[in-house]
Design a protein around this motif. Structure first.
Motif, mmCIF file in Angstrom:
data_model
loop_
_atom_site.group_PDB
_atom_site.id
_atom_site.type_symbol
_atom_site.label_atom_id
_atom_site.label_comp_id
_atom_site.label_asym_id
_atom_site.label_seq_id
_atom_site.Cartn_x
_atom_site.Cartn_y
_atom_site.Cartn_z
ATOM 1 N N ALA A 47 0.838 -1.207 0.000
ATOM 2 C CA ALA A 47 0.000 0.000 0.000
ATOM 3 C C ALA A 47 0.869 1.252 0.000
ATOM 4 O O ALA A 47 0.577 2.215 -0.724
ATOM 5 N N VAL A 105 -5.577 6.814 5.311
ATOM 6 C CA VAL A 105 -5.836 5.495 4.739
ATOM 7 C C VAL A 105 -5.877 4.490 5.881
ATOM 8 O O VAL A 105 -4.954 4.442 6.706
ATOM 9 N N LEU A 107 -6.178 0.464 6.400
ATOM 10 C CA LEU A 107 -6.150 -0.832 5.734
ATOM 11 C C LEU A 107 -7.098 -1.783 6.448
ATOM 12 O O LEU A 107 -7.035 -1.946 7.661
ATOM 13 N N LEU A 135 -9.938 6.788 3.311
ATOM 14 C CA LEU A 135 -10.008 5.661 2.388
ATOM 15 C C LEU A 135 -9.840 4.384 3.196
ATOM 16 O O LEU A 135 -8.821 4.205 3.863
ATOM 17 N N TRP A 137 -9.090 0.873 2.742
ATOM 18 C CA TRP A 137 -8.478 0.068 1.685
ATOM 19 C C TRP A 137 -8.769 -1.401 1.923
ATOM 20 O O TRP A 137 -8.285 -1.993 2.879
ATOM 21 N N TRP A 141 -7.158 -4.875 -3.209
ATOM 22 C CA TRP A 141 -7.422 -3.760 -4.107
ATOM 23 C C TRP A 141 -6.096 -3.180 -4.586
ATOM 24 O O TRP A 141 -5.248 -2.806 -3.782
ATOM 25 N N LEU A 148 -6.675 6.032 -7.116
ATOM 26 C CA LEU A 148 -6.270 6.212 -5.723
ATOM 27 C C LEU A 148 -6.363 7.679 -5.327
ATOM 28 O O LEU A 148 -6.879 8.014 -4.255
#
Length: 157
Positions: A47, A105, A107, A135, A137, A141, A148
């Protein structure tokens, strides 16, 4: 010339005393010998690579606690707020060139406990309430750079 051997003898006599102090049971380093840590696991490294490629105009920071990402008014107890959000951290924080946080972000792990999911949702809710793009994630993905950027609320390159 006699002083040097005398100083050496005194030093040798004091050395065991210093060692006993250094290895005292309360010494954190002696009780838990530290070793360097790996900051990112494999999915986080993937990522991060995607983020760095897609966001050359931004700074990307890892594992930042929520208290470093948002500020709250001091009308209420700051310590109470800290205790409520302690342990919450974003996997990645995206900042502009002035280090102003603009997006985060999170995860999503492949397997997440119900408690972990609630913590991630609470973190996302606080970040969104602060006006940040969040986001979440999903595993597997692999976005295109512009996809992005769009997911983070940024204009295409």
């Amino acid at each position: 010339m006699m002083e040097v051997p005398l100083l050496q003898k005194l030093s040798n006599l004091l050395l065991p005393l210093r060692r006993s102090v250094d290895t005292h049971a309360d010494d954190t380093v002696a009780a838990w010998p530290p070793v360097p840590a790996r900051l990112l696991n494999a999915p986080e490294r993937l990522a991060q690579g995607q983020l760095l490629q897609a966001l050359p105009d931004c700074q990307v920071f890892v594992h930042l606690p929520l208290a470093r990402l948002v500020r709250v008014p001091n009308r209420r107890s700051y310590n109470e707020w800290l205790s409520r959000i302690s342990g919450l951290s974003a996997d990645f924080a995206v900042c502009d060139r002035t280090s102003q946080v603009i997006a985060c972000v999170l995860l999503c792990p492949r397997e997440e406990s119900p408690r972990g999911k609630l913590r991630r949702e609470r973190l996302a809710r606080v970040l969104r309430a602060a006006g940040l793009n969040v986001l979440e994630w999903e595993p597997g993905w692999v976005p295109h750079q512009n996809e992005l950027r769009q997911a983070l609320g940024l204009s295409p390159l």
